[in-house]
Design a protein around this motif. Structure first.
Motif, PDB file in Angstrom:
ATOM      1  N   MET A   1      51.940  34.907  33.961  1.00  0.00           N
ATOM      2  CA  MET A   1      51.389  36.242  34.005  1.00  0.00           C
ATOM      3  C   MET A   1      50.642  37.079  35.020  1.00  0.00           C
ATOM      4  SD  MET A   1      47.700  36.975  31.772  1.00  0.00           S
ATOM      5  CE  MET A   1      48.686  36.762  30.352  1.00  0.00           C
ATOM      6  N   GLU A   2      51.343  38.231  35.548  1.00  0.00           N
ATOM      7  CA  GLU A   2      51.249  38.519  36.711  1.00  0.00           C
ATOM      8  C   GLU A   2      49.801  38.877  37.210  1.00  0.00           C
ATOM      9  OE1 GLU A   2      55.819  39.245  38.117  1.00  0.00           O
ATOM     10  OE2 GLU A   2      53.856  40.949  38.473  1.00  0.00           O
ATOM     11  N   PHE A   3      49.235  39.185  38.108  1.00  0.00           N
ATOM     12  CA  PHE A   3      47.706  39.621  38.695  1.00  0.00           C
ATOM     13  C   PHE A   3      47.858  41.602  38.045  1.00  0.00           C
ATOM     14  CE2 PHE A   3      44.197  40.694  41.414  1.00  0.00           C
ATOM     15  CZ  PHE A   3      43.066  40.118  40.289  1.00  0.00           C
TER      16      PHE A   3
ATOM     17  N   SER B   1      45.722  47.615  36.331  1.00  0.00           N
ATOM     18  CA  SER B   1      45.258  47.960  34.916  1.00  0.00           C
ATOM     19  C   SER B   1      43.327  47.849  36.478  1.00  0.00           C
ATOM     20  CB  SER B   1      45.154  46.972  34.275  1.00  0.00           C
ATOM     21  OG  SER B   1      44.922  45.648  34.924  1.00  0.00           O
ATOM     22  N   LEU B   2      43.383  47.400  36.861  1.00  0.00           N
ATOM     23  CA  LEU B   2      41.409  46.480  38.011  1.00  0.00           C
ATOM     24  C   LEU B   2      41.427  47.836  39.191  1.00  0.00           C
ATOM     25  CD1 LEU B   2      42.566  43.323  39.143  1.00  0.00           C
ATOM     26  CD2 LEU B   2      40.857  44.185  37.548  1.00  0.00           C
ATOM     27  N   ARG B   3      42.597  48.619  39.652  1.00  0.00           N
ATOM     28  CA  ARG B   3      42.254  49.657  40.626  1.00  0.00           C
ATOM     29  C   ARG B   3      41.756  51.089  38.964  1.00  0.00           C
ATOM     30  NH1 ARG B   3      45.985  47.945  43.518  1.00  0.00           N
ATOM     31  NH2 ARG B   3      47.998  49.140  42.534  1.00  0.00           N
ATOM     32  N   SER B   4      42.352  51.149  37.621  1.00  0.00           N
ATOM     33  CA  SER B   4      42.135  51.977  37.157  1.00  0.00           C
ATOM     34  C   SER B   4      41.062  51.798  36.205  1.00  0.00           C
ATOM     35  CB  SER B   4      43.277  52.235  35.990  1.00  0.00           C
ATOM     36  OG  SER B   4      43.678  51.802  35.148  1.00  0.00           O
ATOM     37  N   GLY B   5      41.099  51.118  35.659  1.00  0.00           N
ATOM     38  CA  GLY B   5      39.648  50.559  35.228  1.00  0.00           C
ATOM     39  C   GLY B   5      40.318  50.827  33.771  1.00  0.00           C
ATOM     40  N   GLU B   6      41.673  50.308  33.345  1.00  0.00           N
ATOM     41  CA  GLU B   6      41.627  49.935  31.752  1.00  0.00           C
ATOM     42  C   GLU B   6      41.252  49.194  31.455  1.00  0.00           C
ATOM     43  OE1 GLU B   6      45.819  51.793  31.906  1.00  0.00           O
ATOM     44  OE2 GLU B   6      44.784  53.879  32.497  1.00  0.00           O
ATOM     45  N   GLN B   7      41.487  48.044  30.327  1.00  0.00           N
ATOM     46  CA  GLN B   7      41.197  47.044  29.982  1.00  0.00           C
ATOM     47  C   GLN B   7      43.360  46.975  29.727  1.00  0.00           C
ATOM     48  OE1 GLN B   7      39.369  44.946  30.001  1.00  0.00           O
ATOM     49  NE2 GLN B   7      37.725  45.988  30.252  1.00  0.00           N
TER      50      GLN B   7
ATOM     51  N   GLN C   1      43.963  37.835  30.665  1.00  0.00           N
ATOM     52  CA  GLN C   1      43.944  38.537  31.176  1.00  0.00           C
ATOM     53  C   GLN C   1      42.509  39.229  31.228  1.00  0.00           C
ATOM     54  OE1 GLN C   1      45.988  38.556  32.933  1.00  0.00           O
ATOM     55  NE2 GLN C   1      45.471  40.193  34.915  1.00  0.00           N
ATOM     56  N   THR C   2      41.318  39.728  30.050  1.00  0.00           N
ATOM     57  CA  THR C   2      40.784  40.229  30.997  1.00  0.00           C
ATOM     58  C   THR C   2      39.197  39.643  31.358  1.00  0.00           C
ATOM     59  OG1 THR C   2      41.207  41.966  28.897  1.00  0.00           O
ATOM     60  CG2 THR C   2      38.807  41.300  29.524  1.00  0.00           C
ATOM     61  N   THR C   3      39.372  38.441  30.903  1.00  0.00           N
ATOM     62  CA  THR C   3      38.671  37.136  31.441  1.00  0.00           C
ATOM     63  C   THR C   3      39.093  36.817  33.287  1.00  0.00           C
ATOM     64  OG1 THR C   3      38.661  36.343  28.956  1.00  0.00           O
ATOM     65  CG2 THR C   3      37.872  34.638  30.894  1.00  0.00           C
ATOM     66  N   ARG C   4      40.341  36.762  32.788  1.00  0.00           N
ATOM     67  CA  ARG C   4      41.193  36.151  34.661  1.00  0.00           C
ATOM     68  C   ARG C   4      40.487  37.542  35.465  1.00  0.00           C
ATOM     69  NH1 ARG C   4      46.310  35.474  33.677  1.00  0.00           N
ATOM     70  NH2 ARG C   4      45.458  33.500  32.072  1.00  0.00           N
ATOM     71  N   GLN C   5      40.387  38.860  35.352  1.00  0.00           N
ATOM     72  CA  GLN C   5      39.758  39.824  35.912  1.00  0.00           C
ATOM     73  C   GLN C   5      38.509  39.455  35.776  1.00  0.00           C
ATOM     74  OE1 GLN C   5      40.257  43.595  34.409  1.00  0.00           O
ATOM     75  NE2 GLN C   5      42.806  42.989  34.023  1.00  0.00           N
ATOM     76  N   ARG C   6      37.726  39.034  34.789  1.00  0.00           N
ATOM     77  CA  ARG C   6      36.381  39.287  35.061  1.00  0.00           C
ATOM     78  C   ARG C   6      35.722  37.807  36.208  1.00  0.00           C
ATOM     79  NH1 ARG C   6      34.237  36.856  30.136  1.00  0.00           N
ATOM     80  NH2 ARG C   6      31.870  37.207  31.360  1.00  0.00           N
TER      81      ARG C   6
END
Length: 257
Positions: A1-3, A7-13, A19-24
């Motif tokens: 699974m790539e970083f 989605s991080l830039r756009s703020g989309e889930q 992946q959501t937890t990884r972003q947290r």
């Protein structure tokens, strides 16, 4: 699974809870700086095992790297590891300036010279002085440095203040313009000058993300102590200084005679 940088830039889930937890996890490191798995688990209300699983994936993707954690005392066993974002990891978060901004500043430099770039940099950090008074009035409980940290955080700098022996230190865990500032240091210089103006003292920039450091740090020294003739401690210090000076003068007179 790539970083998932898009989605991080756009703020989309992104799709998938992992992946959501990884972003947290990544964002917590961004905001708080170098963090151990245990600290992240407490901060995010996760188990250390779950955090380590996400950290392993982030390390594999090149978004995070580990280093030995600094601790006051070291016990037995393996030393704790702290995790920090890499340059690729930072790219996953909002970047206000991209290649287009670099090209625009290059054009400005070629056509208007360094003065034009410097003027642009000073105008860009105008928000510091514009917002400082407003935030200070709204939060009288904050120190001037804490007010500044809040102003910068509102602009995406993830700033905080910590005490140091000589005063305070402003730490900015993120720099929205780091890519551009790497080529155009006038941006950092204008920011530092604005910080000094709102705090009304000389400050010193110790490190910048733009030049490869993990965090931007600025030393904010304490103001010189005002002389108070009624302060017994200052009276004692002043008296001691006069006595020492008189003794030194007496010795010089004896030597010369």
């Amino acid at each position: 699974m790539e970083f998932d940088q898009t989605s991080l830039r756009s703020g989309e889930q992104p799709r998938g809870g992992d992946q959501t937890t990884r972003q947290r996890v990544a964002r917590s490191i961004l905001v708080n700086g170098a963090s151990t798995a245990v600290a992240l688990a407490e901060r995010l209300d996760l188990t250390p095992a779950a955090v380590r699983r996400h950290l392993d994936q982030l390390v594999e993707e090149g978004a995070v790297e580990s280093r030995e954690a600094r601790t006051a005392t070291r016990g037995r066993g393996r030393p704790a590891r702290a995790f920090v974002l890499t340059e690729r990891g930072r790219e996953g978060f909002d970047q206000q300036y991209d290649d287009l901004a670099v090209q625009a500043l290059r054009f400005l430099s070629e056509t208007g010279g360094d003065d034009a770039v410097r003027e642009f940099a000073e105008r860009r950090v105008g928000f510091i002085e514009e917002r400082f008074g407003v935030v200070e009035a709204a939060h009288p409980e904050l120190s001037p440095a804490q007010v500044l940290a809040r102003v910068l955080s509102e602009e995406g700098y993830a700033a905080a203040v910590r005490d140091v022996p000589v005063g305070e230190q402003l730490c900015q865990q993120h720099c929205p313009v780091s890519h551009v500032a790497h080529e155009f240091p006038q941006l950092c210089e204008a920011e530092t000058a604005a910080i000094g103006r709102v705090l009304d003292r000389h400050v010193q920039r110790l490190a910048t993300i733009a030049h490869g450091d993990g965090v931007c740090t600025t030393c904010i020294p304490d103001l010189p102590q005002q002389h108070d003739p009624q302060d017994p401690d200052q009276q004692q210090a002043s008296g001691l200084a006069r006595t020492t000076s008189q003794q030194s003068a007496t010795k010089k007179e004896q030597v010369s005679s």
